[in-house]
Write an enzyme that holds these catalytic residues in place. Structure first.
Site, mmCIF file in Angstrom:
data_model
loop_
_atom_site.group_PDB
_atom_site.id
_atom_site.type_symbol
_atom_site.label_atom_id
_atom_site.label_comp_id
_atom_site.label_asym_id
_atom_site.label_seq_id
_atom_site.Cartn_x
_atom_site.Cartn_y
_atom_site.Cartn_z
ATOM 1 N N ASP A 76 -5.083 -0.606 -8.611
ATOM 2 C CA ASP A 76 -3.773 -1.060 -8.147
ATOM 3 C C ASP A 76 -3.811 -2.566 -7.865
ATOM 4 O O ASP A 76 -4.635 -3.025 -7.071
ATOM 5 C CB ASP A 76 -3.429 -0.287 -6.868
ATOM 6 C CG ASP A 76 -1.954 -0.354 -6.517
ATOM 7 O OD1 ASP A 76 -1.244 -1.181 -7.100
ATOM 8 O OD2 ASP A 76 -1.528 0.428 -5.648
ATOM 9 N N ASP A 77 -2.958 -3.299 -8.517
ATOM 10 C CA ASP A 77 -2.851 -4.748 -8.284
ATOM 11 C C ASP A 77 -4.147 -5.497 -8.598
ATOM 12 O O ASP A 77 -4.462 -6.502 -7.968
ATOM 13 C CB ASP A 77 -2.446 -5.059 -6.828
ATOM 14 C CG ASP A 77 -0.990 -4.695 -6.535
ATOM 15 O OD1 ASP A 77 -0.371 -4.020 -7.358
ATOM 16 O OD2 ASP A 77 -0.488 -5.107 -5.468
ATOM 17 N N HIS A 103 3.386 7.891 -5.996
ATOM 18 C CA HIS A 103 4.406 6.848 -6.125
ATOM 19 C C HIS A 103 5.467 7.083 -7.202
ATOM 20 O O HIS A 103 6.170 6.153 -7.599
ATOM 21 C CB HIS A 103 3.721 5.482 -6.402
ATOM 22 C CG HIS A 103 4.503 4.322 -5.866
ATOM 23 N ND1 HIS A 103 4.372 3.041 -6.353
ATOM 24 C CD2 HIS A 103 5.433 4.251 -4.894
ATOM 25 C CE1 HIS A 103 5.171 2.233 -5.699
ATOM 26 N NE2 HIS A 103 5.818 2.943 -4.806
ATOM 27 N N LYS A 156 -3.000 7.576 -5.257
ATOM 28 C CA LYS A 156 -1.614 7.178 -4.972
ATOM 29 C C LYS A 156 -0.670 7.726 -6.044
ATOM 30 O O LYS A 156 -0.864 7.498 -7.222
ATOM 31 C CB LYS A 156 -1.585 5.648 -4.925
ATOM 32 C CG LYS A 156 -0.239 4.983 -5.198
ATOM 33 C CD LYS A 156 -0.318 3.488 -4.956
ATOM 34 C CE LYS A 156 0.800 2.738 -5.686
ATOM 35 N NZ LYS A 156 0.796 1.286 -5.416
ATOM 36 N N HIS A 206 -4.750 -2.952 -3.673
ATOM 37 C CA HIS A 206 -3.425 -3.312 -3.152
ATOM 38 C C HIS A 206 -3.556 -3.678 -1.669
ATOM 39 O O HIS A 206 -4.414 -3.155 -0.972
ATOM 40 C CB HIS A 206 -2.518 -2.091 -3.320
ATOM 41 C CG HIS A 206 -1.055 -2.347 -3.135
ATOM 42 N ND1 HIS A 206 -0.511 -2.738 -1.938
ATOM 43 C CD2 HIS A 206 -0.024 -2.254 -4.010
ATOM 44 C CE1 HIS A 206 0.805 -2.872 -2.083
ATOM 45 N NE2 HIS A 206 1.117 -2.586 -3.343
ATOM 46 N N CYS A 212 4.220 -1.484 -9.462
ATOM 47 C CA CYS A 212 3.494 -0.209 -9.388
ATOM 48 C C CYS A 212 4.188 1.009 -9.983
ATOM 49 O O CYS A 212 3.686 1.629 -10.922
ATOM 50 C CB CYS A 212 3.190 0.124 -7.937
ATOM 51 S SG CYS A 212 2.326 -1.159 -7.032
ATOM 52 N N LYS A 228 1.716 -10.469 -10.407
ATOM 53 C CA LYS A 228 2.445 -9.220 -10.203
ATOM 54 C C LYS A 228 3.927 -9.528 -9.942
ATOM 55 O O LYS A 228 4.251 -10.461 -9.205
ATOM 56 C CB LYS A 228 1.871 -8.502 -8.979
ATOM 57 C CG LYS A 228 2.671 -7.300 -8.538
ATOM 58 C CD LYS A 228 2.074 -6.672 -7.303
ATOM 59 C CE LYS A 228 2.900 -5.456 -6.882
ATOM 60 N NZ LYS A 228 2.333 -4.767 -5.715
ATOM 61 N N ASP A 269 -2.525 -1.204 -12.715
ATOM 62 C CA ASP A 269 -1.102 -0.865 -12.902
ATOM 63 C C ASP A 269 -0.210 -2.080 -13.068
ATOM 64 O O ASP A 269 0.936 -1.979 -13.500
ATOM 65 C CB ASP A 269 -0.597 0.013 -11.743
ATOM 66 C CG ASP A 269 -0.527 -0.741 -10.420
ATOM 67 O OD1 ASP A 269 -1.239 -1.752 -10.253
ATOM 68 O OD2 ASP A 269 0.249 -0.308 -9.552
ATOM 69 N N ASN A 270 -0.723 -3.247 -12.695
ATOM 70 C CA ASN A 270 0.020 -4.503 -12.892
ATOM 71 C C ASN A 270 -0.940 -5.641 -12.592
ATOM 72 O O ASN A 270 -2.058 -5.418 -12.113
ATOM 73 C CB ASN A 270 1.278 -4.597 -12.003
ATOM 74 C CG ASN A 270 1.041 -4.242 -10.559
ATOM 75 O OD1 ASN A 270 1.467 -3.190 -10.076
ATOM 76 N ND2 ASN A 270 0.336 -5.103 -9.836
HETATM 77 CA CA CA Z 1 0.402 -2.181 -8.241
#
Ligand code: CA
Length: 523
Positions: free
Chosen positions: A58-59, A157, A155, A239, A98, A316, A297-298
């Site tokens: 994540d991130d 989401h 996660k 994240h 995300c 991001k 994811d990004n």
């Molecule tokens: Ca993310």
């Protein structure tokens, strides 16, 4: 799915191959003990379907892993996936934030096809209709129907409503949380947003969250080692919030910048957790039976976490490369070459079709997948690029990549054009010099966009609950250059600015705006 992946396959009389595989899957489910109890004739014609392990960070920025050039934070376990398989230099996700990326990844379709364009905000502020609609089939549902053991750790989401939670979306097992971000230290696992769930039951978790996810991933592999399994391991690391792993402080004591050091412990913990899962595959000699994807994811939100996207431009939240091009690797030992670099554009949407092809499920035209099966490209059976064009749309910004050319449109700004082969950092805008190319990309984008739905919700959270419009709209209005961050020029109220800018880096992120409003982090 080409016939060649299953040489010698012949279905029993009167059954199509698809029917046959479905029947085999149902039988496996009906026995309750999995594919090991399939009748002998089934195994005579059908080699074991590969396990699937999708690891989503994540991130995590483009330059945040060793295999992408990160020097100060070693990630040997993550790197081993690229070393044992293929590293995608031009690997993208379908959104710079995300939740929409996850909706695309799980379906294999551009999420704008079904209106999943924005993050929901925290559960208390999410639009009532938020979530990945049940009319969209997702990867876990497809693999469960084939007899796979399916598990999710991490996660989610993509839905808060009960009918949209992992146990209702094809996952036999779920350990994690539903929202877009969480704390890492056990003392904070309280309240609606932070509750850790097993199935849908809240549990008392005592470990650093990333360590717990590694433990659960390893346990799932252990438990299901005898049958084909699908594990979706979706870390919330790295994240925000920045919460150091106490266990790893010592390992990164050499990093002097405290923010970077904290970030390093978070990334180190994720690498350790990946190592736990990979170790289980080695222990059970499952490496040649398991397809592994690793991606983020990004892009990284550098100002908030010190994540790095270099040499790419942007962060991001932006459709510059730094928001959408991510560390991405795939390993399938014995099937896909090891230590290879693939430099043609591909996208997270390709995971579903690739997995389906490898597991013997042929998507139909009805499925309307936007991704493609990567296996023929990776095995060298096909020369051309998996995609000659890719597209992004999020609110009032959009982008297109056609060959090496990239179109970037941000709200209120003239369209920009870059040649990524010569200018990976999107520094030189060629729009004025190449009006023909600009038009071509705009036309390609319009054609793609004509098949999309309008966004089905907007973020219901943001700067403050007061004032006209949603808070996110207020943030966006202030953010005149549309880069997802507020500068002192964009918010010319010095005292307010200082209060909002919690980390004092001279920029206000949506997360900081969110925190100011007292509603937690916006992923
Ligand atoms: Ca993310």
């Amino acid at each position: 799915m080409g016939k060649d992946a299953h040489p010698g396959l012949s279905c029993p009389e009167g059954l199509t191959r698809r029917d046959f595989l479905r029947a085999a899957g149902r039988l496996a489910l009906a026995t309750g003990a999995g594919a090991t109890l399939l009748p002998r004739w089934a195994w005579a014609v059908e080699p074991r379907r590969p396990n699937i392990l999708v690891i989503l960070a994540d991130d995590l920025g483009y330059a945040d892993t060793g295999f992408q050039g990160c020097k100060d934070i070693p990630t040997p376990n993550i790197d081993s996936i690229a070393a044992g398989g293929v590293r995608f230099t031009d690997g993208y996700v379908s959104c710079p934030i995300c939740a929409p990326t996850r909706a695309g990844l799980l379906t294999g379709r551009y999420q704008q096809r079904f209106g999943f364009e924005h993050n929901p905000g925290p559960e208390s502020h999410a639009a009532k209709n938020f979530g990945l609609p049940r009319s969209e089939k997702i990867i876990s549902e497809r693999l469960k129907a084939l007899g796979y053991a399916t598990g999710m750790v991490g996660k989610w989401h993509v839905g808060y409503r009960p009918e949209l939670t992992p146990p209702e979306r094809g996952f036999d097992e779920f350990f994690g949380f539903l929202s877009g971000a969480n704390n890492y230290l056990p003392a904070a696992f309280r309240g609606q947003r932070n509750t850790i769930l097993r199935g849908m039951e809240p549990v008392e978790e005592r470990e650093y969250l990333t360590d717990a996810f590694g433990r659960e991933a390893a346990a799932f592999i252990d438990k299901n080692r005898e049958r084909p399994f699908f594990l979706y391991l979706a870390f919330n690391a790295v994240h925000s919030p920045l919460e150091a792993s106490p266990r790893l402080r010592e390992r990164f004591a050499g990093i002097k910048d405290p923010k970077r050091q904290t970030y390093a412990t978070m990334l180190g913990a994720m690498d350790d957790a990946v190592g736990k899962a990979l170790g289980k595959l080695r222990e059970h000699k499952l490496e040649e039976d398991t397809i592994i994807f690793f991606l983020s994811d990004n892009g990284g939100p550098t100002p908030q976490t010190t994540s790095r996207n270099d040499p790419l431009r942007g962060y991001k939240g932006q459709v510059y490369e730094g928001g959408i091009r991510i560390p991405f690797a795939m390993q399938w030992k014995g099937h896909v070459p090891a230590g290879k670099k693939a430099d043609r554009p591909l996208i997270s949407l390709d995971i579903v079709p690739t997995v389906l092809a490898a597991s013997g499920a042929t998507p139909t035209a009805e499925d309307k997948l936007d991704g493609v099966n990567l296996l023929p490209f990776l095995k060298g059976e096909v020369e051309k690029a998996p995609h000659d064009r890719l597209f992004w749309r999020m609110g009032e910004q959009h982008a297109a990549r056609v060959g090496d050319w990239k179109l970037v449109c941000r709200r209120g700004q003239p369209p920009e054009l870059y040649n990524l082969a010569e200018d990976i950092g999107e520094k030189v805008d060629l729009a004025a010099r190449n009006p023909g190319k600009l038009k071509e990309l705009q036309a390609a984008y319009d054609e793609w966009n004509a098949r999309n739905m309008p966004a089905q919700w907007v973020r219901q959270d943001g700067l403050t609950a007061r004032g006209a419009g949603t808070d996110a709209e207020r943030f966006d209005r202030l953010d005149r250059d549309g880069d997802g961050l507020l500068t002192p020029e964009e918010l010319p109220r010095p005292r307010l600015f200082k209060r909002l800018d919690r980390d004092g880096d001279g920029l206000i992120s949506p997360q900081e705006a969110e925190a100011f409003a007292g509603k937690g982090e916006e992923p």
